[in-house]
Design a protein around this motif. Structure first.
Motif, PDB file in Angstrom:
ATOM      1  N   GLN A  36       0.907  -1.134  -0.137  1.00 21.65           N
ATOM      2  CA  GLN A  36      -0.067  -0.151  -0.090  1.00 21.65           C
ATOM      3  C   GLN A  36       0.592   1.253  -0.071  1.00 21.65           C
ATOM      4  OE1 GLN A  36      -2.444   0.534   3.595  1.00 21.65           O
ATOM      5  NE2 GLN A  36      -3.438   2.038   2.742  1.00 21.65           N
ATOM      6  N   THR A  37       1.832   1.233   0.690  1.00 23.85           N
ATOM      7  CA  THR A  37       2.896   2.264   0.551  1.00 23.85           C
ATOM      8  C   THR A  37       3.740   2.539  -0.500  1.00 23.85           C
ATOM      9  OG1 THR A  37       4.721   1.049   1.318  1.00 23.85           O
ATOM     10  CG2 THR A  37       3.318   2.086   2.987  1.00 23.85           C
ATOM     11  N   GLY A  38       3.706   1.723  -1.534  1.00 21.75           N
ATOM     12  CA  GLY A  38       4.408   1.674  -2.898  1.00 21.75           C
ATOM     13  C   GLY A  38       5.590   0.963  -2.701  1.00 21.75           C
ATOM     14  N   LYS A  39       5.828   0.514  -1.633  1.00 22.97           N
ATOM     15  CA  LYS A  39       7.168  -0.389  -1.439  1.00 22.97           C
ATOM     16  C   LYS A  39       6.935  -1.714  -2.400  1.00 22.97           C
ATOM     17  CE  LYS A  39      10.102  -2.613   1.904  1.00 22.97           C
ATOM     18  NZ  LYS A  39      10.072  -3.942   1.569  1.00 22.97           N
ATOM     19  N   ILE A  40       7.908  -1.862  -3.109  1.00 21.69           N
ATOM     20  CA  ILE A  40       7.930  -3.206  -4.039  1.00 21.69           C
ATOM     21  C   ILE A  40       9.042  -4.103  -3.366  1.00 21.69           C
ATOM     22  CG2 ILE A  40       8.662  -3.988  -6.112  1.00 21.69           C
ATOM     23  CD1 ILE A  40       7.760  -1.535  -7.377  1.00 21.69           C
ATOM     24  N   ASP A  51      18.508  -1.409 -13.552  1.00 19.29           N
ATOM     25  CA  ASP A  51      16.912  -1.200 -14.109  1.00 19.29           C
ATOM     26  C   ASP A  51      15.783  -1.161 -12.885  1.00 19.29           C
ATOM     27  OD1 ASP A  51      17.780  -1.808 -16.601  1.00 19.29           O
ATOM     28  OD2 ASP A  51      17.828  -4.111 -16.186  1.00 19.29           O
ATOM     29  N   ILE A  52      16.363  -1.303 -11.743  1.00 19.85           N
ATOM     30  CA  ILE A  52      15.213  -1.014 -10.605  1.00 19.85           C
ATOM     31  C   ILE A  52      14.457   0.002 -10.583  1.00 19.85           C
ATOM     32  CG2 ILE A  52      14.918  -0.921  -8.076  1.00 19.85           C
ATOM     33  CD1 ILE A  52      16.875  -3.383  -7.767  1.00 19.85           C
ATOM     34  N   GLU A  53      15.184   1.294 -10.655  1.00 21.47           N
ATOM     35  CA  GLU A  53      14.518   2.805 -10.736  1.00 21.47           C
ATOM     36  C   GLU A  53      13.480   2.698 -11.676  1.00 21.47           C
ATOM     37  OE1 GLU A  53      15.531   7.379 -11.233  1.00 21.47           O
ATOM     38  OE2 GLU A  53      16.984   5.988 -10.078  1.00 21.47           O
ATOM     39  N   THR A  54      14.020   2.278 -13.114  1.00 26.28           N
ATOM     40  CA  THR A  54      13.035   2.349 -14.158  1.00 26.28           C
ATOM     41  C   THR A  54      11.867   1.360 -14.015  1.00 26.28           C
ATOM     42  OG1 THR A  54      14.914   2.710 -15.636  1.00 26.28           O
ATOM     43  CG2 THR A  54      12.873   1.986 -16.573  1.00 26.28           C
ATOM     44  N   LEU A  55      11.975   0.267 -13.580  1.00 25.58           N
ATOM     45  CA  LEU A  55      11.051  -0.729 -13.501  1.00 25.58           C
ATOM     46  C   LEU A  55      10.134  -0.112 -12.354  1.00 25.58           C
ATOM     47  CD1 LEU A  55      12.994  -4.138 -14.072  1.00 25.58           C
ATOM     48  CD2 LEU A  55      11.261  -2.943 -15.357  1.00 25.58           C
ATOM     49  N   THR A  56      10.497   0.239 -11.106  1.00 29.67           N
ATOM     50  CA  THR A  56       9.780   0.845 -10.136  1.00 29.67           C
ATOM     51  C   THR A  56       8.931   1.866 -10.603  1.00 29.67           C
ATOM     52  OG1 THR A  56      11.608   0.158  -8.386  1.00 29.67           O
ATOM     53  CG2 THR A  56       9.799   1.765  -7.869  1.00 29.67           C
ATOM     54  N   SER A  57       9.269   2.846 -11.391  1.00 33.12           N
ATOM     55  CA  SER A  57       8.500   3.869 -11.978  1.00 33.12           C
ATOM     56  C   SER A  57       7.281   3.368 -12.607  1.00 33.12           C
ATOM     57  CB  SER A  57       9.414   4.896 -12.649  1.00 33.12           C
ATOM     58  OG  SER A  57       8.767   5.852 -13.329  1.00 33.12           O
ATOM     59  N   GLN A  58       7.882   2.544 -13.638  1.00 33.97           N
ATOM     60  CA  GLN A  58       6.654   1.780 -14.397  1.00 33.97           C
ATOM     61  C   GLN A  58       5.714   0.956 -13.769  1.00 33.97           C
ATOM     62  OE1 GLN A  58       8.433  -0.414 -17.864  1.00 33.97           O
ATOM     63  NE2 GLN A  58       9.698   1.398 -18.225  1.00 33.97           N
ATOM     64  N   ILE A  59       6.126   0.260 -12.700  1.00 35.71           N
ATOM     65  CA  ILE A  59       5.234  -0.631 -12.004  1.00 35.71           C
ATOM     66  C   ILE A  59       4.192   0.678 -11.176  1.00 35.71           C
ATOM     67  CG2 ILE A  59       4.992  -2.030 -10.039  1.00 35.71           C
ATOM     68  CD1 ILE A  59       7.673  -3.340 -11.099  1.00 35.71           C
ATOM     69  N   HIS A  60       4.723   1.622 -10.524  1.00 40.05           N
ATOM     70  CA  HIS A  60       3.914   2.721  -9.822  1.00 40.05           C
ATOM     71  C   HIS A  60       3.111   3.212 -10.864  1.00 40.05           C
ATOM     72  CE1 HIS A  60       5.923   2.455  -6.311  1.00 40.05           C
ATOM     73  NE2 HIS A  60       7.065   3.005  -6.635  1.00 40.05           N
ATOM     74  N   GLU A  61       3.378   3.497 -11.971  1.00 38.33           N
ATOM     75  CA  GLU A  61       2.264   4.003 -12.993  1.00 38.33           C
ATOM     76  C   GLU A  61       1.183   3.139 -13.257  1.00 38.33           C
ATOM     77  OE1 GLU A  61       3.907   6.068 -16.580  1.00 38.33           O
ATOM     78  OE2 GLU A  61       5.542   6.890 -15.372  1.00 38.33           O
ATOM     79  N   LEU A  62       1.502   1.860 -13.580  1.00 37.08           N
ATOM     80  CA  LEU A  62       0.688   0.543 -14.026  1.00 37.08           C
ATOM     81  C   LEU A  62      -0.352   0.287 -12.765  1.00 37.08           C
ATOM     82  CD1 LEU A  62       2.880  -1.794 -15.870  1.00 37.08           C
ATOM     83  CD2 LEU A  62       0.960  -0.714 -16.748  1.00 37.08           C
ATOM     84  N   MET A  63       0.222   0.339 -11.684  1.00 36.80           N
ATOM     85  CA  MET A  63      -0.707   0.233 -10.604  1.00 36.80           C
ATOM     86  C   MET A  63      -1.594   1.587 -10.141  1.00 36.80           C
ATOM     87  SD  MET A  63       0.035  -2.859  -9.629  1.00 36.80           S
ATOM     88  CE  MET A  63      -0.834  -3.094  -7.892  1.00 36.80           C
ATOM     89  N   TYR A  65      -2.874   3.345 -12.283  1.00 36.95           N
ATOM     90  CA  TYR A  65      -3.907   3.250 -13.393  1.00 36.95           C
ATOM     91  C   TYR A  65      -4.747   2.174 -13.091  1.00 36.95           C
ATOM     92  CZ  TYR A  65      -6.301   2.840 -17.964  1.00 36.95           C
ATOM     93  OH  TYR A  65      -6.919   2.593 -18.963  1.00 36.95           O
ATOM     94  N   HIS A  66      -4.392   0.884 -12.977  1.00 35.67           N
ATOM     95  CA  HIS A  66      -5.315  -0.102 -12.715  1.00 35.67           C
ATOM     96  C   HIS A  66      -6.103  -0.319 -11.374  1.00 35.67           C
ATOM     97  CE1 HIS A  66      -4.482  -2.033 -16.471  1.00 35.67           C
ATOM     98  NE2 HIS A  66      -3.227  -1.750 -16.319  1.00 35.67           N
ATOM     99  N   VAL A  67      -5.469   0.152 -10.141  1.00 33.99           N
ATOM    100  CA  VAL A  67      -5.848  -0.037  -8.912  1.00 33.99           C
ATOM    101  C   VAL A  67      -6.933   1.182  -8.597  1.00 33.99           C
ATOM    102  CG1 VAL A  67      -5.424  -0.814  -6.458  1.00 33.99           C
ATOM    103  CG2 VAL A  67      -4.399  -2.016  -8.469  1.00 33.99           C
ATOM    104  N   TYR A  68      -6.035   2.320  -8.485  1.00 29.04           N
ATOM    105  CA  TYR A  68      -6.465   3.517  -7.918  1.00 29.04           C
ATOM    106  C   TYR A  68      -7.271   4.368  -8.693  1.00 29.04           C
ATOM    107  CZ  TYR A  68      -3.429   2.302  -3.900  1.00 29.04           C
ATOM    108  OH  TYR A  68      -2.682   1.640  -3.148  1.00 29.04           O
ATOM    109  N   GLU A  69      -7.793   4.198  -9.957  1.00 24.10           N
ATOM    110  CA  GLU A  69      -8.458   4.866 -10.914  1.00 24.10           C
ATOM    111  C   GLU A  69      -9.796   4.398 -11.117  1.00 24.10           C
ATOM    112  OE1 GLU A  69      -7.646   7.727 -13.326  1.00 24.10           O
ATOM    113  OE2 GLU A  69      -6.114   7.759 -11.988  1.00 24.10           O
TER     114      GLU A  69
END
Length: 69
Positions: A36-40, A51-63, A65-69
């Motif tokens: 819930q805090t955004g921690k992965i 790659d972690i920073e890039t992937l973390t950013s993309q995962i945050h955006e997807l979550m 969009y899909h969960v909180y919208e």
């Protein structure tokens, strides 16, 4: 770019936040827990440090969009 992104609730009670997710990146499967805090928390195949920073950013955006919208 990550592909085949999937997520599902971590708990049967869908009101409790937390999600399992998985995706492919550079022909490698990755999965983890999105808190819930955004921690992965990586559970299968931790990405390279570069790659972690890039992937973390993309995962945050997807979550968002899909969960909180």
């Amino acid at each position: 770019m990550l592909t085949h992104f999937q997520f599902k609730p971590l708990f049967e009670n869908k009101n409790i936040p937390g999600w399992n997710f998985s995706f492919y990146y550079k022909k490698q499967r990755y999965s983890g827990i999105y808190h819930q805090t955004g921690k992965i928390e990586w559970t299968v195949n931790t990405p390279e440090q570069d790659d972690i920073e890039t992937l973390t950013s993309q995962i945050h955006e997807l979550m968002l969009y899909h969960v909180y919208e």
